[in-house]
Design a protein around this motif. Structure first.
Motif, PDB file in Angstrom:
ATOM      1  N   THR A 112       0.831  -1.207   0.000  1.00  0.00           N
ATOM      2  CA  THR A 112       0.000   0.000   0.000  1.00  0.00           C
ATOM      3  C   THR A 112       0.861   1.249   0.000  1.00  0.00           C
ATOM      4  O   THR A 112       0.553   2.232  -0.699  1.00  0.00           O
ATOM      5  CB  THR A 112      -0.927  -0.010   1.233  1.00  0.00           C
ATOM      6  N   PHE A 145      -9.712   0.736  -7.377  1.00  0.00           N
ATOM      7  CA  PHE A 145     -10.789  -0.204  -7.067  1.00  0.00           C
ATOM      8  C   PHE A 145     -10.670  -1.532  -7.810  1.00  0.00           C
ATOM      9  O   PHE A 145     -11.553  -2.367  -7.714  1.00  0.00           O
ATOM     10  CB  PHE A 145     -12.142   0.447  -7.399  1.00  0.00           C
ATOM     11  N   VAL A 146      -9.591  -1.736  -8.565  1.00  0.00           N
ATOM     12  CA  VAL A 146      -9.430  -2.989  -9.303  1.00  0.00           C
ATOM     13  C   VAL A 146      -8.655  -3.991  -8.448  1.00  0.00           C
ATOM     14  O   VAL A 146      -7.973  -3.601  -7.491  1.00  0.00           O
ATOM     15  CB  VAL A 146      -8.703  -2.743 -10.642  1.00  0.00           C
ATOM     16  N   PRO A 147      -8.748  -5.287  -8.770  1.00  0.00           N
ATOM     17  CA  PRO A 147      -7.962  -6.284  -8.028  1.00  0.00           C
ATOM     18  C   PRO A 147      -6.471  -5.971  -8.087  1.00  0.00           C
ATOM     19  O   PRO A 147      -5.928  -5.665  -9.146  1.00  0.00           O
ATOM     20  CB  PRO A 147      -8.277  -7.588  -8.775  1.00  0.00           C
ATOM     21  N   GLY A 148      -5.814  -5.990  -6.946  1.00  0.00           N
ATOM     22  CA  GLY A 148      -4.400  -5.664  -6.871  1.00  0.00           C
ATOM     23  C   GLY A 148      -4.120  -4.198  -6.651  1.00  0.00           C
ATOM     24  O   GLY A 148      -3.011  -3.827  -6.269  1.00  0.00           O
ATOM     25  N   GLY A 149      -5.122  -3.342  -6.890  1.00  0.00           N
ATOM     26  CA  GLY A 149      -4.969  -1.915  -6.648  1.00  0.00           C
ATOM     27  C   GLY A 149      -4.110  -1.222  -7.685  1.00  0.00           C
ATOM     28  O   GLY A 149      -3.703  -1.814  -8.694  1.00  0.00           O
ATOM     29  N   SER A 155      -0.768  -5.979 -12.458  1.00  0.00           N
ATOM     30  CA  SER A 155      -1.736  -6.536 -13.410  1.00  0.00           C
ATOM     31  C   SER A 155      -2.599  -5.419 -13.985  1.00  0.00           C
ATOM     32  O   SER A 155      -2.317  -4.874 -15.045  1.00  0.00           O
ATOM     33  CB  SER A 155      -2.599  -7.602 -12.721  1.00  0.00           C
ATOM     34  N   TYR A 156      -3.676  -5.042 -13.257  1.00  0.00           N
ATOM     35  CA  TYR A 156      -4.570  -3.997 -13.766  1.00  0.00           C
ATOM     36  C   TYR A 156      -4.022  -2.591 -13.521  1.00  0.00           C
ATOM     37  O   TYR A 156      -4.228  -1.682 -14.325  1.00  0.00           O
ATOM     38  CB  TYR A 156      -5.951  -4.116 -13.107  1.00  0.00           C
ATOM     39  N   GLN A 214       2.153   1.958  -3.417  1.00  0.00           N
ATOM     40  CA  GLN A 214       1.061   2.429  -4.270  1.00  0.00           C
ATOM     41  C   GLN A 214       0.731   3.894  -3.965  1.00  0.00           C
ATOM     42  O   GLN A 214       0.461   4.687  -4.875  1.00  0.00           O
ATOM     43  CB  GLN A 214      -0.168   1.538  -4.070  1.00  0.00           C
ATOM     44  N   GLY A 224       0.154  -3.903  -8.008  1.00  0.00           N
ATOM     45  CA  GLY A 224      -0.574  -3.338  -9.138  1.00  0.00           C
ATOM     46  C   GLY A 224       0.014  -3.671 -10.486  1.00  0.00           C
ATOM     47  O   GLY A 224      -0.220  -2.944 -11.466  1.00  0.00           O
ATOM     48  N   SER A 235      -8.208   2.782 -10.898  1.00  0.00           N
ATOM     49  CA  SER A 235      -7.194   1.798 -10.493  1.00  0.00           C
ATOM     50  C   SER A 235      -7.190   1.568  -8.988  1.00  0.00           C
ATOM     51  O   SER A 235      -6.629   0.573  -8.511  1.00  0.00           O
ATOM     52  CB  SER A 235      -5.811   2.243 -10.961  1.00  0.00           C
TER      53      SER A 235
END
Length: 588
Positions: A70, A134-138, A160-161, A73, A158, A132
């Motif tokens: 986190t 709110f997507v899986p992986g953040g 991936s997405y 990110q 993050g 971004s």
């Protein structure tokens, strides 16, 4: 260049409904407000992210939801939002849209529909970026510079997405900036009113114009690097990805160059510093001149300094890459050009100082923020001279010294100008004055607080405290006193952050209940304050465009009855536009 029949007959696309007046508007002033409100909103998200980072550093382990992933990110999103989606958008999209047509005497931007599209492309880029979260992986946690190979390999938050949405968002932002930039350049070159020569334009227009040229030349480098990295991530091409092992497995990549991405990124990244700084230079010049009641010292030198800084900004990019390893001759070249670019910048600081010298200085809130910018940018620039030297940069590069320098130059200083500009032109936008006491409180908390945040960081950098670390437990070379400083910095950051809510409340309260500003509350000479209506109507100038007879800095001219002479006032004292009924001002 004089007025053309095209300018006189410029179609204004009058709004037919509430939607076309306030939402899908083609009026440059409404679009400027849309850009500004969106940038401020996303900037407040980045402010909260900075609080979360500082809470982790000041009180490590106290907030279980701020884990290492986190934290990285937050670092990435905070940096990218502040540099691109707040500062670039508010200077070019906000101030650029509002000031250029008014200051050069145009009815609107040359391409109003494209101008509207640029805002909606910008808003879409912001929404894609925010999605971004709110997507899986953040969102991506690759750092705001997004260096491959880590940015797209598993193990990076993050990857991936998040990284895909970040890159798509950047591409959309560049599309928006290109549409807006073409408008700004064309309007300055083709839509100036009668008598508005290039050397009669206010320095605000010069700064925004040159920054727009830089953006049109530098943003393509970021655009192609974003597209190429998207291909590497989604199609497994190898533009930037070398052969390697990830998570114990051989990757399918081969032959790519991570250093190529760094070159492309920083070929955009260093001009980006001046895409933000040059509009700030221009706006500060105008505000200092108005509020010291003196003509700007060395106007032509100031113009040429803006042009020279813009040109030099394209040949210093690799000073961000000393630690990546380069031939010593290249290191020498980029160190020398970095020092050379300080010369025209220093000239601007001298000219601001000489403008203030013996001036009738009015310490209004805009003036306080403008002087604070000069102080902050000078101090931040001096630390940049350290980092421009290869031998000093190598040990300091990954420490908090860089964080302190970058925030002083690229964070605090431009934000001071944003506040100065809003306080200065708010009466023109709304017809009301911002509350002065709230403005004073906001200034002193912001100015003193930011120094309490970033001065200690220079010391932390000198003792070797590395940046981008989630926690500092167990590092014997970092003294215990560093943690006390981290607590102090965190408390200061929280105070400065809360002070910004005073500013937001002031905007709202003054719009509803603020004192009426009148036509020209600052007694400014530049053209935007001479419109028939305040706030200016759609079309700006009513039935007739103004004529310009002088530069925008005629203050305390010997023999003049007033302490300022408007740009559109002829030598005989008559206004430089055909007489029109004020009631007809908004009708074209």
């Amino acid at each position: 260049m004089t007025s053309t029949p095209y300018q006189e007959a410029l179609p204004l696309h009058e709004p037919k409904s509430w939607w076309t007046k306030y939402v899908f508007s083609q009026d440059h002033k409404v679009i400027a407000i849309q850009y500004t409100l969106t940038a401020v909103a996303v900037g407040m998200v980045a402010l909260v992210m900075s609080w979360m980072m500082r809470l982790q550093l000041g009180f490590p382990g106290s907030f279980s939801f701020i884990d290492p992933s986190t934290y990285y990110q937050l670092v990435t999103m905070h940096g990218m939002i502040m540099v691109i989606y707040l500062l670039t958008a508010i200077f070019l999209g906000g101030f650029g849209n509002f000031l250029i047509p008014l200051m050069v005497g145009a009815r609107d931007m040359v391409f109003p529909f494209v101008n509207m599209l640029s805002y909606w492309a910008y808003l879409l880029s912001v929404l894609v970026l925010m999605s971004s979260l709110f997507v899986p992986g953040g969102p991506t946690g690759a750092g705001w510079t997004l260096y491959p190979p880590q940015a797209i390999l598993p193990g990076t938050p993050g990857s991936s997405y998040g990284i895909v949405l970040m890159l798509i968002s950047l591409a959309l932002f560049i599309v928006a900036a290109t549409m807006g930039g073409l408008n700004y350049v064309t309007t300055v070159l083709q839509a100036r009113t009668r008598g508005m020569t290039l050397m009669r334009m206010p320095l605000s227009v010069w700064g925004i114009f040159m920054a727009t040229v830089l953006a049109l030349l530098a943003f393509p480098a970021l655009f192609v690097s974003a597209v190429m990295m998207l291909f590497d991530r989604l199609l497994e091409t190898s533009f930037f990805m070398p052969s390697g092992v990830s998570m114990g497995q051989q990757t399918s990549y081969s032959g790519g160059s991570p250093i190529l991405f760094q070159h492309l990124f920083w070929f955009f990244g260093h001009p980006e510093v001046y895409i933000v700084a040059l509009p700030a230079f221009g706006i500060v010049s105008d505000i200092i001149s108005v509020h010291s009641r003196k003509n700007i010292f060395g106007y032509r030198i100031m113009v040429w300094a803006i042009v020279i800084i813009g040109a030099l900004s394209f040949i210093v990019w690799a000073h961000h890459m000393y630690v990546s390893g380069m031939n010593p001759y290249f290191g020498f070249f980029f160190a020398v050009t970095t020092l050379i670019i300080a010369v025209p910048t220093a000239i601007k600081v001298y000219n601001w100082t000489l403008t203030l010298w013996h001036g009738d200085i009015h310490l209004t809130v805009p003036m306080l923020f403008a002087i604070a910018f000069v102080s902050t940018f000078t101090i931040g620039g001096l630390t940049g001279l350290f980092l421009g030297n290869v031998t000093i940069d190598l040990p300091l590069s990954d420490t908090y010294f860089v964080v302190a320098h970058f925030h002083m130059v690229m964070g605090v200083a431009p934000i001071m100008v944003v506040f100065a500009g809003i306080y200065h032109w708010y009466p023109k936008i709304t017809g009301r004055m911002l509350h002065d006491t709230m403005g004073q409180v906001h200034f002193w908390f912001t100015f003193i607080g930011t120094y309490l945040i970033y001065f200690p960081m220079h010391y932390l950098g000198f003792i070797g405290m590395p940046r981008r670390y989630h926690a500092y437990d167990g590092y014997e070379f970092i003294p215990a006193s560093a943690q006390d400083l981290n607590v102090f910095i965190t408390v200061s950051a929280l105070m400065v952050g809360f002070a910004q809510f005073i500013f937001l409340y002031n905007l709202y309260w003054s719009y509803r209940k603020g004192k009426a500003s009148g036509h020209n509350p600052w007694k400014a000479a530049s053209l935007e304050w001479q419109t028939p209506d305040t706030p200016a109507c759609h079309g700006n100038w009513g039935a007739n465009l103004p004529s310009v007879y002088r530069w925008p800095y005629d203050y305390n001219v010997p023999g003049s009855k007033s302490d300022f002479i408007p740009q559109n006032q002829a030598a005989n004292g008559s206004p430089g536009m055909d007489e029109a009924d004020p009631a007809e001002g908004c009708k074209v």
